[in-house]
Enzyme design. Structure first.
Site, PDB file in Angstrom:
ATOM      1  N   ASP A  38       0.828  -1.206   0.000  1.00 13.67           N
ATOM      2  CA  ASP A  38       0.000   0.000   0.000  1.00 13.67           C
ATOM      3  C   ASP A  38       0.866   1.262   0.000  1.00 13.67           C
ATOM      4  O   ASP A  38       1.979   1.254   0.531  1.00 13.67           O
ATOM      5  CB  ASP A  38      -0.922  -0.015   1.237  1.00 13.67           C
ATOM      6  CG  ASP A  38      -2.102   0.929   1.081  1.00 13.67           C
ATOM      7  OD1 ASP A  38      -2.344   1.413  -0.047  1.00 13.67           O
ATOM      8  OD2 ASP A  38      -2.778   1.190   2.094  1.00 13.67           O
ATOM      9  N   GLY A  39       0.352   2.323  -0.598  1.00 17.39           N
ATOM     10  CA  GLY A  39       1.023   3.619  -0.537  1.00 17.39           C
ATOM     11  C   GLY A  39       1.588   4.115  -1.850  1.00 17.39           C
ATOM     12  O   GLY A  39       2.293   5.131  -1.877  1.00 17.39           O
ATOM     13  N   GLU A  47     -12.319  -4.855  -4.142  1.00 18.73           N
ATOM     14  CA  GLU A  47     -12.906  -3.517  -3.962  1.00 18.73           C
ATOM     15  C   GLU A  47     -12.196  -2.468  -4.836  1.00 18.73           C
ATOM     16  O   GLU A  47     -12.695  -1.349  -4.981  1.00 18.73           O
ATOM     17  CB  GLU A  47     -12.822  -3.086  -2.492  1.00 18.73           C
ATOM     18  CG  GLU A  47     -13.823  -3.808  -1.575  1.00 18.73           C
ATOM     19  CD  GLU A  47     -13.499  -5.273  -1.361  1.00 18.73           C
ATOM     20  OE1 GLU A  47     -12.297  -5.612  -1.241  1.00 18.73           O
ATOM     21  OE2 GLU A  47     -14.437  -6.102  -1.346  1.00 18.73           O
ATOM     22  N   ASN A  48     -11.042  -2.810  -5.393  1.00 19.74           N
ATOM     23  CA  ASN A  48     -10.296  -1.822  -6.188  1.00 19.74           C
ATOM     24  C   ASN A  48     -10.979  -1.489  -7.527  1.00 19.74           C
ATOM     25  O   ASN A  48     -10.586  -0.531  -8.204  1.00 19.74           O
ATOM     26  CB  ASN A  48      -8.850  -2.271  -6.427  1.00 19.74           C
ATOM     27  CG  ASN A  48      -7.959  -2.158  -5.191  1.00 19.74           C
ATOM     28  OD1 ASN A  48      -7.029  -2.934  -4.999  1.00 19.74           O
ATOM     29  ND2 ASN A  48      -8.231  -1.184  -4.331  1.00 19.74           N
ATOM     30  N   TRP A 107       3.017   7.925  -2.490  1.00 22.05           N
ATOM     31  CA  TRP A 107       4.425   8.057  -2.915  1.00 22.05           C
ATOM     32  C   TRP A 107       4.497   8.998  -4.119  1.00 22.05           C
ATOM     33  O   TRP A 107       5.357   9.875  -4.187  1.00 22.05           O
ATOM     34  CB  TRP A 107       4.954   6.673  -3.277  1.00 22.05           C
ATOM     35  CG  TRP A 107       6.408   6.604  -3.658  1.00 22.05           C
ATOM     36  CD1 TRP A 107       7.462   6.331  -2.828  1.00 22.05           C
ATOM     37  CD2 TRP A 107       6.960   6.788  -4.983  1.00 22.05           C
ATOM     38  NE1 TRP A 107       8.636   6.338  -3.553  1.00 22.05           N
ATOM     39  CE2 TRP A 107       8.357   6.616  -4.871  1.00 22.05           C
ATOM     40  CE3 TRP A 107       6.412   7.073  -6.233  1.00 22.05           C
ATOM     41  CZ2 TRP A 107       9.212   6.718  -5.962  1.00 22.05           C
ATOM     42  CZ3 TRP A 107       7.261   7.191  -7.323  1.00 22.05           C
ATOM     43  CH2 TRP A 107       8.651   7.015  -7.185  1.00 22.05           C
ATOM     44  N   ARG A 146      -0.558   9.204 -10.201  1.00 20.68           N
ATOM     45  CA  ARG A 146      -0.617   7.965  -9.410  1.00 20.68           C
ATOM     46  C   ARG A 146       0.053   6.800 -10.131  1.00 20.68           C
ATOM     47  O   ARG A 146       0.671   5.940  -9.503  1.00 20.68           O
ATOM     48  CB  ARG A 146      -2.077   7.616  -9.092  1.00 20.68           C
ATOM     49  CG  ARG A 146      -2.729   8.552  -8.087  1.00 20.68           C
ATOM     50  CD  ARG A 146      -4.181   8.143  -7.831  1.00 20.68           C
ATOM     51  NE  ARG A 146      -4.275   6.785  -7.342  1.00 20.68           N
ATOM     52  CZ  ARG A 146      -4.140   6.436  -6.060  1.00 20.68           C
ATOM     53  NH1 ARG A 146      -3.947   7.340  -5.135  1.00 20.68           N
ATOM     54  NH2 ARG A 146      -4.222   5.171  -5.701  1.00 20.68           N
ATOM     55  N   LEU A 190      -6.822  -4.721   7.450  1.00 22.88           N
ATOM     56  CA  LEU A 190      -6.582  -5.861   6.566  1.00 22.88           C
ATOM     57  C   LEU A 190      -7.194  -5.677   5.189  1.00 22.88           C
ATOM     58  O   LEU A 190      -6.826  -6.385   4.246  1.00 22.88           O
ATOM     59  CB  LEU A 190      -7.101  -7.162   7.214  1.00 22.88           C
ATOM     60  CG  LEU A 190      -6.359  -7.575   8.495  1.00 22.88           C
ATOM     61  CD1 LEU A 190      -6.950  -8.849   9.078  1.00 22.88           C
ATOM     62  CD2 LEU A 190      -4.865  -7.760   8.235  1.00 22.88           C
ATOM     63  N   SER A 191      -8.126  -4.739   5.042  1.00 24.88           N
ATOM     64  CA  SER A 191      -8.735  -4.468   3.730  1.00 24.88           C
ATOM     65  C   SER A 191      -9.118  -5.754   2.991  1.00 24.88           C
ATOM     66  O   SER A 191      -8.805  -5.924   1.814  1.00 24.88           O
ATOM     67  CB  SER A 191      -7.795  -3.606   2.873  1.00 24.88           C
ATOM     68  OG  SER A 191      -7.549  -2.369   3.503  1.00 24.88           O
TER      69      SER A 191
HETATM   70  C1  IPE Z   1      -5.460  -2.752  -0.232  1.00 21.36           C
HETATM   71  O1  IPE Z   1      -5.117  -1.427  -0.425  1.00 21.36           O
HETATM   72  C2  IPE Z   1      -5.428  -3.490  -1.546  1.00 21.36           C
HETATM   73  C3  IPE Z   1      -4.112  -3.645  -2.148  1.00 21.36           C
HETATM   74  C4  IPE Z   1      -2.982  -3.320  -1.614  1.00 21.36           C
HETATM   75  C5  IPE Z   1      -4.129  -4.268  -3.451  1.00 21.36           C
HETATM   76  P1  IPE Z   1      -6.225  -0.288  -0.603  1.00 21.36           P
HETATM   77  O2  IPE Z   1      -5.488   0.980  -0.747  1.00 21.36           O
HETATM   78  O3  IPE Z   1      -7.171  -0.672  -1.688  1.00 21.36           O
HETATM   79  O4  IPE Z   1      -6.996  -0.372   0.791  1.00 21.36           O
HETATM   80  P2  IPE Z   1      -7.897   0.683   1.544  1.00 21.36           P
HETATM   81  O5  IPE Z   1      -8.938   1.159   0.559  1.00 21.36           O
HETATM   82  O6  IPE Z   1      -7.004   1.789   1.994  1.00 21.36           O
HETATM   83  O7  IPE Z   1      -8.480  -0.072   2.698  1.00 21.36           O
HETATM   84  C1  IPE Z   2      -1.485   0.226  -3.433  1.00 23.60           C
HETATM   85  O1  IPE Z   2      -1.288   1.600  -3.482  1.00 23.60           O
HETATM   86  C2  IPE Z   2      -1.685  -0.365  -4.794  1.00 23.60           C
HETATM   87  C3  IPE Z   2      -3.055  -0.821  -5.063  1.00 23.60           C
HETATM   88  C4  IPE Z   2      -4.050  -0.838  -4.213  1.00 23.60           C
HETATM   89  C5  IPE Z   2      -3.327  -1.306  -6.409  1.00 23.60           C
HETATM   90  P1  IPE Z   2      -2.518   2.607  -3.503  1.00 23.60           P
HETATM   91  O2  IPE Z   2      -2.899   2.873  -4.919  1.00 23.60           O
HETATM   92  O3  IPE Z   2      -3.616   2.121  -2.633  1.00 23.60           O
HETATM   93  O4  IPE Z   2      -1.836   3.901  -2.866  1.00 23.60           O
HETATM   94  P2  IPE Z   2      -2.475   4.914  -1.837  1.00 23.60           P
HETATM   95  O5  IPE Z   2      -3.043   4.118  -0.701  1.00 23.60           O
HETATM   96  O6  IPE Z   2      -3.518   5.676  -2.580  1.00 23.60           O
HETATM   97  O7  IPE Z   2      -1.309   5.764  -1.404  1.00 23.60           O
HETATM   98 MG    MG Z   3      -4.081   2.365  -0.697  1.00 26.31          MG
END
Ligand code: IPE
Ligand code: IPE
Ligand code: MG
Length: 247
Positions: free
Chosen positions: A27-28, A74-75, A32, A40, A202-203
């Site tokens: 995540d992040g 959920e993505n 970043w 992004r 844990l998402s």
């Molecule tokens: C969890 O990250 C899913 C992945 C890392 C693929 P998210 O960024 O989607 O989770 P939430 O929405 O902050 O819970």
């Molecule tokens: C994790 O990074 C990658 C995926 C969930 C695909 P994010 O895209 O969730 O990054 P943030 O949480 O917005 O920083």
């Molecule tokens: Mg994220």
């Protein structure tokens, strides 16, 4: 030797226990990129570099199984262009890195229903799975369109169908029946679950499998994660006392 080089150290070379199966909620990426005033997708690209680094480090440390959360069920709520970008990066990653994985005896597995992705990506995933299926040195598991609640609902559906057909007595259903129907069946038990970027949730990842996993949260954003970050998480893991409900 480069200043950031990590002394190779096996996951089992320690006073504590070995981690056979490590999972990471990567995540992040977006934050970043934002910090650098970049789009992004630049964060996701840098995230792929972190995947490569971390997978190599995991092999070097003797970790049997590395599970990476790449795309949750959920993505799909994200903008269409971001989903297109992520799918493109996944295809690019398979094209550019599969040879190296295969040469290192890494077997690829997918958890989650990856058939929801576009046909070109599904075809590439199927080919990668078939090509590496006989490899035994280690396993790289990528979670794609994965959600633990969906995984458990799918398992429940199969058990219910078996019960309706009279193939199983509902009174005998035990945890083992459910484990066997999850996408992770056959993988070693989950030892360590890492989440980057400072979020402590844990998402919808590996809810069943994490029952006795050790949890490790780091503020490091995923694109900054490297060999050293993994070594630190494993050092922390080794110092944990796991009791599994016993004394
Ligand atoms: C969890 O990250 C899913 C992945 C890392 C693929 P998210 O960024 O989607 O989770 P939430 O929405 O902050 O819970
Ligand atoms: C994790 O990074 C990658 C995926 C969930 C695909 P994010 O895209 O969730 O990054 P943030 O949480 O917005 O920083
Ligand atoms: Mg994220």
């Amino acid at each position: 030797m480069a200043s950031n080089a990590v002394t190779p150290r096996l996951a089992s070379d320690r006073s504590g226990q070995a981690a056979r199966h490590v999972a990471i909620i990567m995540d992040g990426n977006g934050r970043w990129a934002k910090k650098r005033m970049l789009p992004r997708v630049a964060g996701h690209k840098a995230g792929v570099d972190a995947v490569r680094r971390t997978a190599r480090a995991a092999w070097d440390m003797g970790i049997e199984c590395l599970t990476l959360y790449a795309f949750s069920s959920e993505n799909w709520k994200r903008p269409e262009q971001e989903i297109i970008d992520l799918t493109g990066l996944l295809k690019h990653f398979i094209r550019s890195d599969l040879d190296e994985f295969h040469a290192n005896g890494v077997r690829l597995r997918i958890i989650g229903d990856y058939h929801a992705f576009e046909p070109g990506a599904v075809r590439m995933i199927d080919e990668a799975l078939a090509r590496t299926s006989a490899n035994r040195k280690s396993t790289l598991v990528i979670a794609l369109n994965y959600g633990a609640q969906d995984e458990l609902a799918r398992a429940a559906r199969i058990l219910a169908q078996q019960a309706v057909r009279g193939e199983i007595d509902p009174a005998t259903i035990a945890p083992g029946h459910i484990s066997a129907l999850l996408d992770t069946t056959g993988l070693p038990p989950l030892d360590l679950l890492i989440r980057t970027s400072g979020e402590q949730r844990l998402s919808n990842f590996l809810l069943w499998q994490a029952a006795y996993a050790e949890l490790y949260f780091t503020d490091t954003l995923w694109p900054d994660f490297d060999e050293r970050s993994l070594a630190e998480a494993l050092d922390d893991f080794r110092a944990r006392e796991r009791r599994f409900g016993g004394l």
